[in-house]
Write a protein that holds these residues in place. Structure first.
Motif, mmCIF file in Angstrom:
data_model
loop_
_atom_site.group_PDB
_atom_site.id
_atom_site.type_symbol
_atom_site.label_atom_id
_atom_site.label_comp_id
_atom_site.label_asym_id
_atom_site.label_seq_id
_atom_site.Cartn_x
_atom_site.Cartn_y
_atom_site.Cartn_z
ATOM 1 N N LEU A 142 7.614 101.880 40.451
ATOM 2 C CA LEU A 142 6.191 101.576 40.344
ATOM 3 C C LEU A 142 5.346 102.771 40.766
ATOM 4 O O LEU A 142 4.306 103.055 40.144
ATOM 5 C CB LEU A 142 5.838 100.360 41.195
ATOM 6 N N LEU B 246 5.280 105.205 37.947
ATOM 7 C CA LEU B 246 4.394 104.711 36.896
ATOM 8 C C LEU B 246 2.939 104.992 37.257
ATOM 9 O O LEU B 246 2.151 105.451 36.419
ATOM 10 C CB LEU B 246 4.609 103.217 36.687
ATOM 11 N N ARG B 247 2.582 104.739 38.486
ATOM 12 C CA ARG B 247 1.208 105.002 38.930
ATOM 13 C C ARG B 247 0.873 106.493 38.808
ATOM 14 O O ARG B 247 -0.237 106.857 38.389
ATOM 15 C CB ARG B 247 1.022 104.540 40.376
ATOM 16 N N ALA C 254 1.857 96.324 38.357
ATOM 17 C CA ALA C 254 1.680 97.288 37.269
ATOM 18 C C ALA C 254 0.623 96.811 36.276
ATOM 19 O O ALA C 254 -0.257 97.573 35.858
ATOM 20 C CB ALA C 254 3.015 97.526 36.562
ATOM 21 N N THR D 285 6.524 99.797 30.111
ATOM 22 C CA THR D 285 5.671 99.460 31.250
ATOM 23 C C THR D 285 6.408 98.675 32.327
ATOM 24 O O THR D 285 6.289 98.970 33.519
ATOM 25 C CB THR D 285 4.452 98.645 30.776
ATOM 26 N N ASP D 286 7.154 97.654 31.917
ATOM 27 C CA ASP D 286 7.795 96.784 32.907
ATOM 28 C C ASP D 286 9.288 97.043 33.075
ATOM 29 O O ASP D 286 9.995 96.239 33.672
ATOM 30 C CB ASP D 286 7.559 95.314 32.550
#
Length: 290
Positions: free
Chosen positions: A164, A167-168, A199, A187-188
């Motif tokens: 996560l 991703l950020r 997210a 994304t997930d």
């Protein structure tokens, strides 16, 4: 009317066919500026290729699309100019050997060199540095990444980030250019249920701030406009948009994005996905020559 920030999206019979067949085809949907659009479908159904096509990185071969008022495939360069990629495997991945600070510094330098006006280069060095810091801080805040929470703050290596957090960081880097459209792949992927919710909360905040978000995922949130893709060999009705889209509802039967594939379909999808990834670099290079 087009938002000064977000880019409206629309597609009609949109598709991309290569030497090995269709990457995706028959995509139809419409989304306003600042929308959260989730692209779902089985592996090998062209989700990543659709994301790259709608951001001007791949050239479509069928139908039409309009992004931020620009027609595709004719205006690829214009769309690339106001769109940005978050994490896309094989295209815009983070370098695991670099630290968070190094990624941010590199993106800030690229933004100053290629994204600013010639006049901005003449500003005093201290003023330019302050402006860059403000851009970084704004992007990190929008992505919800607090450097103080990382193991070694900004000196944390990308390889040490949680999924996560990575991703950020990718989303923050994409936002530094002030895009009207941001695209995020997988994304997930490998996220727990709580992290998945965080997210989507992040991407929803980005969309609420005016930037249109296009996100490939395996499971879309309820408040997103959902665009379904299907395997290349499926000649059923075109993919439709749900959750606020305008196309008609799909026919009864299993959802192509959730139906369990047979062993043969799984093998075909895996082969198609590998083929799509191998073709990505050539397609992007071709788009760049448009």
């Amino acid at each position: 009317m087009e938002s000064p920030h977000g880019a409206a999206l629309s597609a009609e019979g949109f598709g991309l066919e290569g030497p090995r067949g269709w990457a995706f085809h028959g995509v139809e949907f419409s989304a306003g500026p600042g929308s959260l659009v989730a692209v779902t479908g089985p592996s090998g159904s062209g989700r990543t290729c659709l994301l790259l096509a709608l951001t001007g990185r791949m050239r479509s071969t069928a139908g039409r699309a309009e992004v931020g008022g620009e027609r595709l495939p004719g205006r690829l360069a214009a769309v690339r100019g106001f769109s940005a990629l978050g994490p896309v495997p094989g295209v815009s991945e983070l370098d695991p050997a670099l630290t968070v600070a190094e990624h941010l510094r590199e993106r800030a330098l690229l933004r100053r060199r290629f994204g600013g006006s010639p006049r901005s280069l003449l500003r005093p060095r201290a003023e330019r540095a302050a402006a860059s810091r403000a851009v970084v801080e704004t992007a990190l805040e929008a992505a919800g990444l607090d450097l103080a929470d990382l193991p070694k703050a900004e000196r944390t290596s990308v390889r040490d980030l949680e999924r996560l957090e990575a991703l950020r960081l990718s989303v923050a880097l994409a936002l530094m250019g002030g895009p009207r459209l941001i695209a995020v792949d997988d994304t997930d992927l490998k996220l727990s249920a709580p992290d998945r919710a965080l997210a989507w909360h992040m991407l929803r905040r980005v969309a609420d701030g005016g930037t249109t978000v296009l996100a490939v995922c395996s499971e879309a949130p309820d408040d997103a406009l959902v665009v379904h893709t299907r395997p290349a060999g499926d000649q059923a009705a075109p993919p439709t948009a749900a959750g606020g889209g305008t196309p008609e509802d799909p026919p009864p039967g299993p959802d192509p994005g959730t139906a369990r594939p047979t062993a043969g379909e799984t093998a075909t999808a895996a082969a198609d996905d590998t083929t799509n990834r191998k073709d990505t670099a050539d397609a992007i290079a071709e788009a760049g020559r448009a």
